[in-house]
Design an enzyme around this catalytic site. Sequence first.
Site, PDB file in Angstrom:
ATOM      1  N   SER A 137     -24.208   4.475 -28.546  1.00 55.97           N
ATOM      2  CA  SER A 137     -22.996   5.070 -29.282  1.00 55.97           C
ATOM      3  C   SER A 137     -22.640   3.962 -30.533  1.00 55.97           C
ATOM      4  CB  SER A 137     -21.873   5.458 -28.546  1.00 55.97           C
ATOM      5  OG  SER A 137     -22.057   6.627 -28.084  1.00 55.97           O
ATOM      6  N   LYS A 141     -16.984  -0.993 -32.623  1.00 58.20           N
ATOM      7  CA  LYS A 141     -17.680   0.095 -31.935  1.00 58.20           C
ATOM      8  C   LYS A 141     -18.506  -0.447 -30.770  1.00 58.20           C
ATOM      9  CE  LYS A 141     -18.304   4.357 -31.106  1.00 58.20           C
ATOM     10  NZ  LYS A 141     -18.145   3.847 -29.669  1.00 58.20           N
ATOM     11  N   THR A 142     -18.048   0.339 -29.528  1.00 56.51           N
ATOM     12  CA  THR A 142     -18.717   0.283 -28.400  1.00 56.51           C
ATOM     13  C   THR A 142     -20.037   1.176 -28.058  1.00 56.51           C
ATOM     14  OG1 THR A 142     -17.119   1.585 -27.136  1.00 56.51           O
ATOM     15  CG2 THR A 142     -16.833  -0.640 -26.946  1.00 56.51           C
ATOM     16  N   GLY A 143     -20.945   0.926 -26.979  1.00 57.06           N
ATOM     17  CA  GLY A 143     -21.979   1.938 -26.942  1.00 57.06           C
ATOM     18  C   GLY A 143     -22.414   1.401 -25.392  1.00 57.06           C
TER      19      GLY A 143
END
Length: 265
Positions: free
Chosen positions: A74, A212-214
């Site tokens: 993501s 932003k994480t993923g």
Amino acid sequence: MKCMRRAGIAVLALLLLLAGTSAEALGGKENTKELHIEEAFAGKEGTMVLKNLKNHKVYVYNKDRSIERLTPESTFKVANALIGLETAAVRDEYEVKRWDGVEREFESWNRDHSLASAMRESAIWFYQDLARTIGEKNMQEYVTKIPYGNQDISGGIDTFWLDSSLRISAAEQADLIEKLVVEKLPFTEKNQKTVKRMMIQDEQDHFTLHGKTGTRLSDMGLGWYVGFIETEKGTWVFAVNIDGTGTEARNIALEVLKEKKIINN
């Protein structure tokens, strides 16, 4: 035999080129220092790239891993949002897509979302729909222009970044974020400013954190956290990945930012 030898040389040259491309993002040896943050990873494999944009010093934990290309999961929403805005596949950060009624893993996904709220909640379905609207031709054009990792979107227009064909290293992620900070990506300044605003996760008197994480949801075996932090003393970009979740990667980044006094407790 000669053909096989030439083919082998060509493959080796390509691999060296790809390694060089990732390594370039770390800067020269004189500007790169080792991060000693083994404890933060608690025995799990991972890496962190941290760069001070004021003096261009780069700090790296696990250099070999930092140039290894992995699926972005993501974190690709950053690029996806930029491409969506640039191609007018979405009007602005407030444009809403109606939820299709399909129940998904996380309750926060099961509602209408805007470009910004879907970034904040990491609602995959919104960005999959956006990618389909962008289309393969436009998507490939901009993934190549950025350039984004191995630039391979062959894994399907709405899945190529999810444990599929697209891969990027932590060093390349940090380089991409740096270009976003200074607005040197191949997008309008307005669209880059919009995406940076959408990435804000914590805004305090002395710092603003954008990130932003993923997470690889198939097995929770790969986690990312990429972004930048603006402070009174300057701006730092970072990229973390771990054999774990995006939450773990984020926690590591925050711990290191505090340890290095970039965030004051």
